[in-house]
Design a protein around this motif. Structure first.
Motif, PDB file in Angstrom:
ATOM      1  N   SER A 304      66.212 109.718  30.268  1.00 46.92           N
ATOM      2  CA  SER A 304      65.406 109.855  29.050  1.00 46.92           C
ATOM      3  C   SER A 304      65.874 108.910  27.960  1.00 46.92           C
ATOM      4  O   SER A 304      65.097 108.503  27.083  1.00 46.92           O
ATOM      5  N   LEU A 311      59.183 109.461  20.479  1.00 44.53           N
ATOM      6  CA  LEU A 311      58.591 110.811  20.491  1.00 44.53           C
ATOM      7  C   LEU A 311      58.703 111.432  21.870  1.00 44.53           C
ATOM      8  O   LEU A 311      59.084 112.603  22.010  1.00 44.53           O
ATOM      9  N   LEU A 312      58.402 110.659  22.900  1.00 43.44           N
ATOM     10  CA  LEU A 312      58.509 111.175  24.267  1.00 43.44           C
ATOM     11  C   LEU A 312      59.953 111.470  24.630  1.00 43.44           C
ATOM     12  O   LEU A 312      60.255 112.469  25.296  1.00 43.44           O
ATOM     13  N   ARG A 313      60.873 110.572  24.141  1.00 43.42           N
ATOM     14  CA  ARG A 313      62.300 110.804  24.440  1.00 43.42           C
ATOM     15  C   ARG A 313      62.798 112.089  23.785  1.00 43.42           C
ATOM     16  O   ARG A 313      63.554 112.862  24.391  1.00 43.42           O
ATOM     17  N   ASP A 314      62.334 112.364  22.591  1.00 43.50           N
ATOM     18  CA  ASP A 314      62.734 113.610  21.907  1.00 43.50           C
ATOM     19  C   ASP A 314      62.202 114.841  22.637  1.00 43.50           C
ATOM     20  O   ASP A 314      62.898 115.866  22.758  1.00 43.50           O
ATOM     21  N   LYS A 315      60.986 114.747  23.152  1.00 45.41           N
ATOM     22  CA  LYS A 315      60.431 115.889  23.895  1.00 45.41           C
ATOM     23  C   LYS A 315      61.223 116.143  25.177  1.00 45.41           C
ATOM     24  O   LYS A 315      61.514 117.280  25.532  1.00 45.41           O
ATOM     25  N   PHE A 316      61.555 115.026  25.892  1.00 48.78           N
ATOM     26  CA  PHE A 316      62.360 115.182  27.101  1.00 48.78           C
ATOM     27  C   PHE A 316      63.724 115.815  26.781  1.00 48.78           C
ATOM     28  O   PHE A 316      64.214 116.701  27.493  1.00 48.78           O
ATOM     29  N   GLU A 317      64.334 115.353  25.711  1.00 48.22           N
ATOM     30  CA  GLU A 317      65.656 115.880  25.328  1.00 48.22           C
ATOM     31  C   GLU A 317      65.586 117.364  24.981  1.00 48.22           C
ATOM     32  O   GLU A 317      66.472 118.141  25.355  1.00 48.22           O
ATOM     33  N   LYS A 318      64.537 117.752  24.281  1.00 50.04           N
ATOM     34  CA  LYS A 318      64.385 119.165  23.927  1.00 50.04           C
ATOM     35  C   LYS A 318      64.185 120.022  25.174  1.00 50.04           C
ATOM     36  O   LYS A 318      64.763 121.098  25.305  1.00 50.04           O
ATOM     37  N   ASP A 319      63.363 119.551  26.119  1.00 52.00           N
ATOM     38  CA  ASP A 319      63.145 120.314  27.361  1.00 52.00           C
ATOM     39  C   ASP A 319      64.421 120.420  28.180  1.00 52.00           C
ATOM     40  O   ASP A 319      64.721 121.474  28.760  1.00 52.00           O
ATOM     41  N   GLU A 322      66.726 122.961  26.604  1.00 51.46           N
ATOM     42  CA  GLU A 322      66.260 124.324  26.888  1.00 51.46           C
ATOM     43  C   GLU A 322      66.585 124.717  28.315  1.00 51.46           C
ATOM     44  O   GLU A 322      67.018 125.850  28.580  1.00 51.46           O
TER      45      GLU A 322
END
Length: 484
Positions: A304, A311-319, A322
């Motif tokens: 990632s 924006l996509l990298r932040d979403k991957f990091e958040k998932d 979690e």
């Protein structure tokens, strides 16, 4: 009615030994009562029959004595009386009186009435029904024998030594007075013959009572020894089941006792082995899952970082964060519940001090009320985690925490009271569910109270939640002293 039921429930025998002893005692009492009733009826009938036969023989002898004196010329009667007093020759004390001597008779009993009736009937049959006959029983100390109405105790012993030897049993005296001629009453007195020396209803002999008591004591003693001998393996089994050690070094429980107890012990050992194997397999499984998931998560996190789209990298990091949190939470839940410890007696106050020490540095933050009566037998590390989770939850939602200790021989109770907002009634039962959080903004993953309740259940206890009347939430930990 409810108070009576609670009282009966309180005193209801619970141990096998007490129940066996009470049932045996009841059986002995019933068996001895039935057999003693039949024996006593037979014994009383034999006693009554013997007494009536002896009384009948006395009456025949008295009739013979009366007929003998009636056959004597008047001038010889006093000579014969002197000879009888000096030399004996009859079982009666005999005297001639000018009138009937009034006597203080013994109280009427069933036996006395029957004996007097038998003696009177025999005398009337042998002497004829026209003679005035008085038959009565008198206590020796009230016996009067002469015209002067002097008591027997006031006369010299030689006067009645042959016929009225009352020592040492001092039986009732049968007195018969018959008017054989006008103003001439023949007086006959004799004690009841042994062994029939009482006019009272016969009671159980002391030997019989002693026999019943000794049989009961010996029987109950042997049964108590037998039950304790047979239940000793059960007590060991109960202790092993409460503590349930899962370490490999502990040998299986010894298979001793009766065949039924041996079968139960063997089943327990088999169950313990299966649980050990299951826990090891599960621990290995979760360890493998943890190890296997960390690698792809780390790989995904590295990939990632190579993404150009922020924006996509932040979403991957958040998932990925979690996912990593879910894996760690699942592993924590398993490890917190599976605490492989042996049971030990621990100081409850020491555990509480370890848990509350960081927060207790601030004045008024933690208040401890009450004391434990004695150490509590538990899995120390598991109980420390249980107390710690309950305290942390109270501290999280309230500014100050009060820990109240209530102890008794049966149960140890710990109350964790905070001064927070409390909970809605429908939330009180949900807070122990995994991943449930009363406040979404509060820190934590919603596993602490569920883990605390699981540890309490492992000790045979319970954790309950309730709102305080003043303000805040109360979490109560119940720990039985002697779990079954």
């Amino acid at each position: 009615m409810s108070k009576l039921k609670s009282l009966l429930e309180r005193f209801r025998p619970r141990s096998l030994l007490t129940r066996m002893l009470l049932l045996t005692l009841l059986a002995v009492v019933m068996a001895q009562g039935i057999s003693t009733t039949f024996w006593y009826a037979t014994f009383r009938a034999q006693e009554d029959e013997g007494l009536l036969n002896s009384s009948s023989n006395l009456a025949y002898s008295a009739a013979a004595t009366v007929r003998f004196f009636k056959s004597l010329p008047l001038e010889y009667r006093h000579i014969v009386l002197d000879q009888l007093r000096n030399m004996g020759g009859t079982r009666f004390f005999v005297s001639l009186n000018e009138q009937e001597i009034p006597l203080k008779a013994l109280p009427d009993t069933d036996r006395k009435v029957r004996v007097v009736s038998v003696v009177s009937n025999v005398l009337r049959q042998r002497l004829g029904g026209d003679l005035p006959i008085r038959v009565e029983f008198v206590a020796p100390e009230n016996l009067r024998i002469l015209n002067s109405r002097m008591k027997l105790t006031d006369l010299p012993p030689s006067w009645a030594g042959y016929a009225l030897n009352l020592d040492p049993i001092n039986p009732p005296v049968l007195v018969t007075q018959i008017e054989i001629a006008p103003s001439e009453w023949l007086y006959l007195a004799t004690p009841l013959p042994a062994p029939y020396v009482s006019l009272e209803d016969p009671v159980l002999p002391r030997q019989q009572i002693f026999f019943i008591v000794m049989v009961s004591i010996f029987l109950l003693s042997f049964i108590a020894l037998l039950v304790r001998w047979q239940t000793r393996p059960l007590r060991r089994l109960a202790k092993a089941a409460r503590e349930m050690p899962f370490d490999d070094d502990r040998p299986p429980l010894a298979e001793q006792g009766s065949s039924e107890v041996v079968a139960v012990t063997r089943a327990f050992n088999t169950l313990r082995e299966r649980i050990q194997r299951y826990l090891k397999d599960r621990e290995q499984l979760f360890t493998s899952i943890s190890h296997d998931l960390k690698t792809p998560i780390t790989r995904l996190r590295l990939r990632s970082e190579l993404l150009d789209d922020d924006l996509l990298r932040d979403k991957f990091e958040k998932d990925l964060q979690e996912l990593d949190l879910l894996v760690k939470s699942a592993l924590q839940s398993v490890k917190e519940h599976d605490v492989y410890e042996n049971m030990e007696a621990v100081d409850v106050h020491g555990l509480i001090d370890q848990v509350t020490e960081p927060a207790a540095k601030e004045p008024g933050k933690v208040t401890l009320v009450g004391r434990a009566l004695r150490p509590y037998r538990c899995k120390p590390l598991a109980l420390r985690r249980c107390i710690g989770n309950l305290f942390d939850n109270a501290l999280k939602y309230g500014e100050r925490v009060t820990i109240r200790i209530e102890d008794s021989p049966e149960i140890l109770t710990l109350h964790f009271e905070d001064e927070g907002p409390g909970l809605a009634p429908e939330q009180l039962s949900k807070i122990f569910d995994p991943y449930y959080r009363a406040s979404p903004t509060a820190p934590g993953d919603g596993l602490g109270l569920g883990i605390a309740r699981g540890i309490a259940h492992a000790h045979g206890g319970e954790v309950e939640a309730s709102n305080r009347a003043e303000r805040g939430l109360r979490l109560t930990l119940f720990l039985p002293r002697n779990p079954h």
